[in-house]
Each structure stands twice: as C-alpha cells, then as structure tokens.
Design an enzyme around this catalytic site. Structure first.
Site, PDB file in Angstrom:
ATOM      1  N   GLY A 191       1.106  -1.213  -0.130  1.00  0.00           N
ATOM      2  CA  GLY A 191      -0.045  -0.389   0.125  1.00  0.00           C
ATOM      3  C   GLY A 191       1.056   0.944   0.251  1.00  0.00           C
ATOM      4  O   GLY A 191       1.743   1.429   1.120  1.00  0.00           O
ATOM      5  N   ARG A 284      -8.331   2.004   6.899  1.00  0.00           N
ATOM      6  CA  ARG A 284      -8.174   1.256   7.475  1.00  0.00           C
ATOM      7  C   ARG A 284      -9.790   1.239   8.005  1.00  0.00           C
ATOM      8  O   ARG A 284     -10.540   1.583   6.871  1.00  0.00           O
ATOM      9  CB  ARG A 284      -8.610   2.430   8.545  1.00  0.00           C
ATOM     10  N   HIS A 456       8.654  38.237   4.364  1.00  0.00           N
ATOM     11  CA  HIS A 456      10.519  38.289   3.371  1.00  0.00           C
ATOM     12  C   HIS A 456      11.257  38.785   4.476  1.00  0.00           C
ATOM     13  O   HIS A 456      11.673  38.509   5.160  1.00  0.00           O
ATOM     14  CB  HIS A 456      10.542  39.231   2.576  1.00  0.00           C
TER      15      HIS A 456
HETATM   16  P1  FAD Z   1      -9.683   6.815  17.222  1.00  0.00           P
HETATM   17  O1  FAD Z   1      -8.505   8.112  16.965  1.00  0.00           O
HETATM   18  O2  FAD Z   1      -9.109   5.847  16.554  1.00  0.00           O
HETATM   19  O3  FAD Z   1     -10.112   6.707  18.376  1.00  0.00           O
HETATM   20  C1  FAD Z   1     -11.386   5.946  19.235  1.00  0.00           C
HETATM   21  C2  FAD Z   1     -11.190   5.863  20.590  1.00  0.00           C
HETATM   22  O4  FAD Z   1     -11.941   4.607  20.197  1.00  0.00           O
HETATM   23  C3  FAD Z   1      -9.801   4.484  20.400  1.00  0.00           C
HETATM   24  O5  FAD Z   1      -8.996   4.578  21.939  1.00  0.00           O
HETATM   25  C4  FAD Z   1     -10.548   3.015  20.735  1.00  0.00           C
HETATM   26  O6  FAD Z   1      -9.843   2.253  21.909  1.00  0.00           O
HETATM   27  C5  FAD Z   1     -11.656   3.461  21.586  1.00  0.00           C
HETATM   28  N1  FAD Z   1     -12.996   2.913  21.927  1.00  0.00           N
HETATM   29  C6  FAD Z   1     -13.645   1.674  19.874  1.00  0.00           C
HETATM   30  N2  FAD Z   1     -14.564   0.995  20.691  1.00  0.00           N
HETATM   31  C7  FAD Z   1     -14.919   1.767  21.961  1.00  0.00           C
HETATM   32  C8  FAD Z   1     -15.820   1.154  22.508  1.00  0.00           C
HETATM   33  N3  FAD Z   1     -16.508   0.531  21.921  1.00  0.00           N
HETATM   34  N4  FAD Z   1     -15.756   0.990  23.580  1.00  0.00           N
HETATM   35  C9  FAD Z   1     -14.637   1.868  24.758  1.00  0.00           C
HETATM   36  N5  FAD Z   1     -13.488   2.881  23.605  1.00  0.00           N
HETATM   37  C10 FAD Z   1     -13.574   2.490  22.025  1.00  0.00           C
HETATM   38  N6  FAD Z   1      -4.564  12.460  10.956  1.00  0.00           N
HETATM   39  C11 FAD Z   1      -4.205  13.412  10.792  1.00  0.00           C
HETATM   40  O7  FAD Z   1      -4.764  13.984  10.240  1.00  0.00           O
HETATM   41  N7  FAD Z   1      -2.905  13.846  10.716  1.00  0.00           N
HETATM   42  C12 FAD Z   1      -1.897  12.491  10.811  1.00  0.00           C
HETATM   43  O8  FAD Z   1      -0.684  13.041  10.603  1.00  0.00           O
HETATM   44  C13 FAD Z   1      -2.575  11.193  10.707  1.00  0.00           C
HETATM   45  N8  FAD Z   1      -1.099   9.941  11.053  1.00  0.00           N
HETATM   46  C14 FAD Z   1      -2.082   8.889  11.643  1.00  0.00           C
HETATM   47  C15 FAD Z   1      -0.749   8.130  11.447  1.00  0.00           C
HETATM   48  C16 FAD Z   1      -1.008   6.854  11.527  1.00  0.00           C
HETATM   49  C17 FAD Z   1       0.036   6.020  11.761  1.00  0.00           C
HETATM   50  C18 FAD Z   1      -2.632   6.589  12.108  1.00  0.00           C
HETATM   51  C19 FAD Z   1      -2.589   4.663  11.736  1.00  0.00           C
HETATM   52  C20 FAD Z   1      -3.729   7.525  11.286  1.00  0.00           C
HETATM   53  C21 FAD Z   1      -3.444   8.898  11.710  1.00  0.00           C
HETATM   54  N9  FAD Z   1      -4.279   9.386  11.239  1.00  0.00           N
HETATM   55  C22 FAD Z   1      -3.913  10.991  11.001  1.00  0.00           C
HETATM   56  C23 FAD Z   1      -5.586   9.667  11.598  1.00  0.00           C
HETATM   57  C24 FAD Z   1      -6.283   9.535  12.958  1.00  0.00           C
HETATM   58  O9  FAD Z   1      -5.681   8.899  13.494  1.00  0.00           O
HETATM   59  C25 FAD Z   1      -7.267   9.551  12.705  1.00  0.00           C
HETATM   60  O10 FAD Z   1      -8.562  10.013  11.014  1.00  0.00           O
HETATM   61  C26 FAD Z   1      -8.001   9.207  14.118  1.00  0.00           C
HETATM   62  O11 FAD Z   1      -7.566   9.140  14.886  1.00  0.00           O
HETATM   63  C27 FAD Z   1      -9.520   9.284  14.423  1.00  0.00           C
HETATM   64  O12 FAD Z   1      -9.903   9.982  15.252  1.00  0.00           O
HETATM   65  P2  FAD Z   1     -11.605   8.817  15.853  1.00  0.00           P
HETATM   66  O13 FAD Z   1     -11.533   9.835  17.580  1.00  0.00           O
HETATM   67  O14 FAD Z   1     -12.752   9.355  15.206  1.00  0.00           O
HETATM   68  O15 FAD Z   1     -10.907   7.927  16.282  1.00  0.00           O
HETATM   69  P1  NAI Z   2      -4.975   5.016   2.043  1.00  0.00           P
HETATM   70  O1  NAI Z   2      -6.370   4.211   1.800  1.00  0.00           O
HETATM   71  O2  NAI Z   2      -4.260   6.124   2.610  1.00  0.00           O
HETATM   72  O3  NAI Z   2      -3.536   3.752   1.442  1.00  0.00           O
HETATM   73  C1  NAI Z   2      -3.902   2.871   1.278  1.00  0.00           C
HETATM   74  C2  NAI Z   2      -3.307   2.306  -0.114  1.00  0.00           C
HETATM   75  O4  NAI Z   2      -3.176   0.222  -0.332  1.00  0.00           O
HETATM   76  C3  NAI Z   2      -3.927   2.277  -1.747  1.00  0.00           C
HETATM   77  O5  NAI Z   2      -3.330   3.340  -1.977  1.00  0.00           O
HETATM   78  C4  NAI Z   2      -4.554   1.645  -1.813  1.00  0.00           C
HETATM   79  O6  NAI Z   2      -4.628   1.688  -3.220  1.00  0.00           O
HETATM   80  C5  NAI Z   2      -3.801   0.273  -1.292  1.00  0.00           C
HETATM   81  N1  NAI Z   2      -3.697  -1.467  -1.428  1.00  0.00           N
HETATM   82  C6  NAI Z   2      -5.078  -1.332  -0.858  1.00  0.00           C
HETATM   83  N2  NAI Z   2      -5.428  -3.103  -1.471  1.00  0.00           N
HETATM   84  C7  NAI Z   2      -4.702  -3.056  -1.731  1.00  0.00           C
HETATM   85  C8  NAI Z   2      -3.643  -4.667  -2.254  1.00  0.00           C
HETATM   86  N3  NAI Z   2      -4.646  -5.915  -1.820  1.00  0.00           N
HETATM   87  N4  NAI Z   2      -2.213  -4.819  -2.952  1.00  0.00           N
HETATM   88  C9  NAI Z   2      -1.790  -3.334  -2.720  1.00  0.00           C
HETATM   89  N5  NAI Z   2      -2.051  -2.152  -1.906  1.00  0.00           N
HETATM   90  C10 NAI Z   2      -3.098  -2.073  -1.770  1.00  0.00           C
HETATM   91  O7  NAI Z   2      -4.213   3.659   3.711  1.00  0.00           O
HETATM   92  P2  NAI Z   2      -3.408   3.792   4.992  1.00  0.00           P
HETATM   93  O8  NAI Z   2      -2.312   3.612   4.365  1.00  0.00           O
HETATM   94  O9  NAI Z   2      -3.995   2.020   5.608  1.00  0.00           O
HETATM   95  O10 NAI Z   2      -3.793   4.662   5.558  1.00  0.00           O
HETATM   96  C11 NAI Z   2      -5.425   4.844   6.687  1.00  0.00           C
HETATM   97  C12 NAI Z   2      -6.007   6.136   6.997  1.00  0.00           C
HETATM   98  O11 NAI Z   2      -5.350   7.243   7.888  1.00  0.00           O
HETATM   99  C13 NAI Z   2      -5.217   7.004   5.560  1.00  0.00           C
HETATM  100  O12 NAI Z   2      -6.423   6.734   4.710  1.00  0.00           O
HETATM  101  C14 NAI Z   2      -6.115   8.202   6.638  1.00  0.00           C
HETATM  102  O13 NAI Z   2      -6.912   8.772   7.086  1.00  0.00           O
HETATM  103  C15 NAI Z   2      -5.572   8.047   7.832  1.00  0.00           C
HETATM  104  N6  NAI Z   2      -3.980   8.871   7.802  1.00  0.00           N
HETATM  105  C16 NAI Z   2      -3.934  10.048   7.320  1.00  0.00           C
HETATM  106  C17 NAI Z   2      -2.399  10.348   8.041  1.00  0.00           C
HETATM  107  C18 NAI Z   2      -2.281  11.872   7.419  1.00  0.00           C
HETATM  108  O14 NAI Z   2      -3.107  12.423   7.651  1.00  0.00           O
HETATM  109  N7  NAI Z   2      -0.812  12.077   7.698  1.00  0.00           N
HETATM  110  C19 NAI Z   2      -1.028   9.765   8.005  1.00  0.00           C
HETATM  111  C20 NAI Z   2      -1.388   8.091   7.682  1.00  0.00           C
HETATM  112  C21 NAI Z   2      -2.603   7.982   7.783  1.00  0.00           C
END
Ligand code: FAD
Ligand code: NAI
Length: 477
Positions: A191, A284, A456
């Site tokens: 991905g 996700r 600037h």
């Molecule tokens: P979450 O942050 O997923 O929080 C949900 C919470 O609910 C969790 O603590 C979970 O344990 C809890 N929960 C779930 N079900 C239950 C239940 N039934 N009872 C009690 N608790 C429960 N977004 C950005 O904007 N900028 C970034 O730089 C960025 N980087 C990312 C990097 C990575 C590696 C990943 C994986 C994601 C990244 N994201 C980023 C995406 C961002 O993390 C999510 O969009 C954001 O966390 C969503 O917020 P949320 O509150 O909807 O859910």
């Molecule tokens: P993503 O949706 O950004 O990328 C997944 C990639 O995997 C896509 O390009 C898709 O075409 C590819 N893919 C899907 N199935 C595949 C397969 N079977 N084989 C090969 N490639 C395949 O999802 P990602 O990177 O997992 O992140 C999830 C989400 O978390 C993002 O969409 C974003 O919303 C959030 N996130 C945001 C960040 C930020 O804001 N900087 C940083 C990291 C995550």
C-alpha cells in the site's frame, strides 16, 4: 442507581475527547468511555491519533529526518559530523515520551473540564424513556451508565489482507510499524497510501531497503497529478524508495524470520521477494465491534460505517457519530471538528463544517498538503479555471533551509477568480496550507492572496507568487 449523565461519548480519540470537552464546556454532565491500553497495559486516552497514529509517526519522521540531515545535508552547510550514530531504542523512547505527555494531557483536560473518564468497552444496551443505557465493561467489573445523548467516536482499525492477520512481529500494522526494535535490512510495504509513504520513508532514511507494493495503477491517485508526479520522482530518485504500482499480490507466506511475497508486476511478470518485515497499510475500517446489543439496530452502511446525516445524527434518537467511524476522510482534525459540532448541536446551536475545506497533509519529506479541488477533478467537472504555480527553488527562505524541492499550485475559477484548490509539495507544506484554508473559507479570490503582504523571506512567498501566477504576473519567475 447507575451513574447519570447528559452526554456519554464512546471513544476518546480526537473525535471523542474533543466532543466530551466541548459538551462539558457547554454545561452538560459528560462522561467519556475508552478502552485503549498502552503497551504497559494502562488506560491511555487519545485514541489511534495520539497513541499509535498521528503523533508517534510525526515523532519518528522528525528523528529520521534529523539523521538524514547529518548523513546527507549538513555537509553543504560546511558542517562535518564524525562518528555519528543513532540509537533506535532512544528514538523509540523519545516517541513514546511524546505520546505519554499528550495522552496524559487529556486526562488533565478531562479533570479540568469535569468530564468523567470511564475505562472499559462501551456498548449501547437500550433506550428507555428517552435515556440511553450504556454498558462499560472494564477488566474487573461492568457497570451500566445512562445519558440522554450518546456520541459514538469509536474510530477505525487497520484493514488486514485476507488470511494474513497482523502479528506485529513480521506482519505489521501501524502500531507495529511505529515500534520496530531494529532497522530491518529489507522492509516490504503493501500500500503506497499515507501510512505506507510516511512509515516507508522513516525506515528507508534509517537504512532499510524499502519496497512499496501498490495495487492501484498509478501513484497517489487522490492527490493532484502534478503533486503526485513530483512526489514520486523525489521519493524514488532522491530517497531511494522502490515504489511498484499496478501490482497484484499472489501470495504472502510468513516464515520464522522473514516473509515471502509473490506478486505480478504491472507488466504481468511474476516476482518473488523476501522481506525481514512487512507493513500492511491498505486502508482502515470503521470500528463498531460489539458496539450495540442485539436489540439496538445501529444503522451501518455496506462498508460498516455508522450512517449519519450531514450533522452527524444517526436515525436513532439522540444518537450521534463522529470521526473515522462515519463517512468522510479519516483525519484527526475532521474528527475533532465533528465532535465540537455535535456537542454544540446538542446545546441547540447551529454549527457548520465545510467539508470542502478540510486540508490533507502527508508528512513525508518534502511534505504534501492540499485543500479543495485537484486539477483533474476540475477538468472532469468541466469547470473553467486558471492556474498559478510557483516553485520553492527561487525562494530565499527555502534556499536558506536547503529545502528547495517542490512548488505551490493555485487553481481559481476562470470567471469569478474564487480559489478552488491549493496544492503544495515542499518544506512546511503542513503549515503553509493553513493560509489557503482560511482564504477558501472566506471565499477569497486569488487576487486577494496576491494583494496580501507576505513576510520576506518566507516560504509563504511561494504561495503569494502562485496567486500572482494565476493572473500571469508572478514577479520572480
Ligand atoms: P480514534 O482515534 O481511532 O479513537 C477511537 C477510540 O475509541 C480508541 O481509543 C478506541 O480504543 C476507542 N474505542 C473503540 N471502540 C470502543 C468501545 N466500544 N468502547 C470504548 N472505547 C472504544 N490523521 C491526521 O489528521 N493527521 C495525521 O498526521 C495522521 N497520521 C496518522 C498516522 C497513522 C499511523 C494512523 C494509523 C492514522 C493517522 N491519522 C492521521 C488518522 C487519525 O489517527 C484518525 O483519523 C483519528 O484518530 C480518528 O479519530 P477518532 O476519534 O474518530 O478515532
Ligand atoms: P490509504 O487509503 O491512504 O492507502 C492504502 C493504499 O493501499 C491505497 O493506495 C490502496 O490502493 C492500496 N491497496 C489497497 N489494497 C491493496 C492490496 N491488496 N495490495 C496493494 N495495495 C493495496 O490507507 P493507509 O495508508 O492504510 O492509511 C489509512 C488512513 O489513515 C488514511 O487514509 C488516512 O485517512 C489516515 N492517515 C492519515 C495520515 C495523515 O493525515 N498524514 C497519516 C497516516 C494515515
């Protein structure tokens, strides 16, 4: 008698904890239920974002960029560093320290705002006489709490490939990708999305040989084509990531200490590769696991998202949902804004979120950030537009920083000059995009930006020049 609240939030990520604080600020007796546990098994607020997402990934990106500066960039400044080394354990500890600081901070904010924090799994049991009964199943005990309004903010979980569960030893999700104890020699990433690129860059800069396998026929198809093209060039030529698009995975076989991946490349050739670790980052999925008892018909769409209207209201009475568990981009700031808006709606206010101006940022080096429409979207929609583009190459501040790759592109309506999209690849794009977001929220024209004084030397001058460029009057190109 069970504990009584006005508002219960399930999930303490950026959607849920912010919703809870705003609800409490508005005078509601509020509880927030969360079940996330740290590696040490302790409750840790902040959800995916603070624990295993946005925050730790940015900490590691910065550490790896510092290493790259020492290895490749300081020499140009006349700085020689002899015997430089990095300690991966310390790097991971620093990242964990930042996570602890911020997750602990939410506990403090909850106390300050009188939000009751409940630890355990939250589940909607029933709605009787206009009150929701919610079960909180902790490790040692289970209780039922009640409220008029419930906000679901349960976020998302990584999607696994069929028959390939994450073990976070060889097959890594985001959590595993953020905690690899030693730099792997050969790292595979499935991905080339946001996680694949951010985490792939970290481990490549730290010395891994990184191959990214992407099923889509092109690279970063959601981004503006010019940005994606520039990024692909920089990531492959300068950083050395191997990015193969248009591949089809045939088999993935985890062994004792490595993983064998068989795939067909874009030309139909069968390829076998062996990796020391494999990050699977193929998107996700919404997290609604055991969220509602059988009697509660939680409205879900075919992909598992909780169905809500434009105001995050579900079809069930006083049940709301925000963040990754509902439609729209999976971004922390989008989740938080929805959380605030729902709390205000419960208070009878009329907040509004403009989903057209939600910024996207990818924190690679250089960063990418954009807001509004891409050029290919405008073409598809038949919208007539004018374009201004300006590179960072001639920007004095970028030259000083030694970060000259990339450009700013502004798209404006051909008739009204209203800004329709801004796309940036370059240093601090994540910060620069804020000006474009404000401009678009205020329906600004490109001329408005062109007439604003920009400091600037600053990187923002490239945005200024791009705005001038819409009218073909850039001054420095
Ligand atoms: P979450 O942050 O997923 O929080 C949900 C919470 O609910 C969790 O603590 C979970 O344990 C809890 N929960 C779930 N079900 C239950 C239940 N039934 N009872 C009690 N608790 C429960 N977004 C950005 O904007 N900028 C970034 O730089 C960025 N980087 C990312 C990097 C990575 C590696 C990943 C994986 C994601 C990244 N994201 C980023 C995406 C961002 O993390 C999510 O969009 C954001 O966390 C969503 O917020 P949320 O509150 O909807 O859910
Ligand atoms: P993503 O949706 O950004 O990328 C997944 C990639 O995997 C896509 O390009 C898709 O075409 C590819 N893919 C899907 N199935 C595949 C397969 N079977 N084989 C090969 N490639 C395949 O999802 P990602 O990177 O997992 O992140 C999830 C989400 O978390 C993002 O969409 C974003 O919303 C959030 N996130 C945001 C960040 C930020 O804001 N900087 C940083 C990291 C995550």
């Amino acid at each position: 008698m069970s504990q009584q609240f006005d508002v219960i939030v399930i999930g303490a990520g950026p959607g849920g904890y912010v919703a809870a604080i705003r609800a409490a600020q508005l005078g509601f007796k509020t509880a927030c239920i969360d079940e996330f546990k740290s590696k040490e098994g302790k409750p840790s607020l902040g959800g995916t974002c603070l624990n295993v997402g946005c925050i730790p990934s940015k900490a590691l990106l910065e550490s790896s960029e510092n290493w790259e500066r020492i290895e490749h960039k300081f020499a140009a400044h006349g700085i020689t560093v002899e015997g430089a080394r990095f300690d991966i354990k310390k790097m991971l500890e620093r990242k964990d320290g930042i996570v602890d600081k911020l997750t602990g901070g939410i506990g403090f904010l909850f106390k300050k705002n009188k939000v009751t924090s409940l630890f355990g799994h939250g589940k909607l049991l029933s709605n009787k006489d206009g009150r929701w009964q919610v079960e909180v199943a902790g490790a040692d005990s289970t209780e039922v709490v009640e409220a008029t309004h419930v906000i679901l903010a349960t976020g998302s979980v990584p999607r696994a490939l069929p028959d390939l569960p994450f073990d976070n030893k060889l097959i890594l999700d985001n959590e595993g990708a953020l905690s690899i104890p030693e730099v792997p020699k050969k790292l595979g990433v499935i991905g080339a999305g946001v996680i694949g690129l951010e985490m792939g860059s970290v481990w490549k800069r730290l010395g891994a040989d990184v191959t990214i396998l992407e099923a889509a026929p092109g690279f970063l198809l959601a981004a503006d084509e010019a940005i994606a093209k520039e990024a692909q060039k920089i990531f492959t030529k300068d950083l050395g990531l191997k990015i193969n698009t248009g591949i089809k995975i045939a088999a993935i076989k985890p062994g004792k200490s490595n993983v064998k991946v068989t795939y067909t490349d874009s030309e139909g050739k069968d390829i076998n590769e062996t990796f020391d670790k494999l990050i699977v980052a193929v998107g996700r999925q919404p997290n609604t696991w055991q969220l509602a008892a059988d009697g509660v018909q939680l409205p879900l769409d075919e992909r598992g998202f909780v169905v809500v209207d434009g105001n995050c209201r579900t079809a069930l009475p006083n049940l709301w949902a925000v963040g990754d568990v509902v439609r729209g981009p999976m971004l922390a700031h989008k989740a938080s804004e929805e959380g605030v808006a729902v709390a205000e709606r419960i208070a009878g206010q009329h907040p509004h979120i403009d989903f057209n101006t939600v910024p996207w940022v990818i924190y690679t080096s250089p960063e990418m950030a954009w807001v509004g429409k891409t050029e290919q979207q405008l073409k598809k929609e038949g919208v007539e537009y004018r374009k201004g583009q300006f590179p960072f190459g001639p920007n004095g501040r970028a030259l000083g920083l030694g970060e000259v790759a990339g450009f700013v592109k502004m798209l404006a309506d051909a008739k009204t000059d209203r800004i329709l999209g801004v796309h940036i690849i370059g240093p601090f794009a994540s910060e620069l995009i804020a000006e474009a977001v404000v401009a678009m929220e205020f329906n600004a024209s490109s001329e408005d930006i062109a007439r604003i004084v920009h400091a600037h030397p600053s990187l923002s001058e490239s945005l200024h020049e791009a705005a001038l460029g819409v009218d073909k009057r850039s001054l420095h190109s």
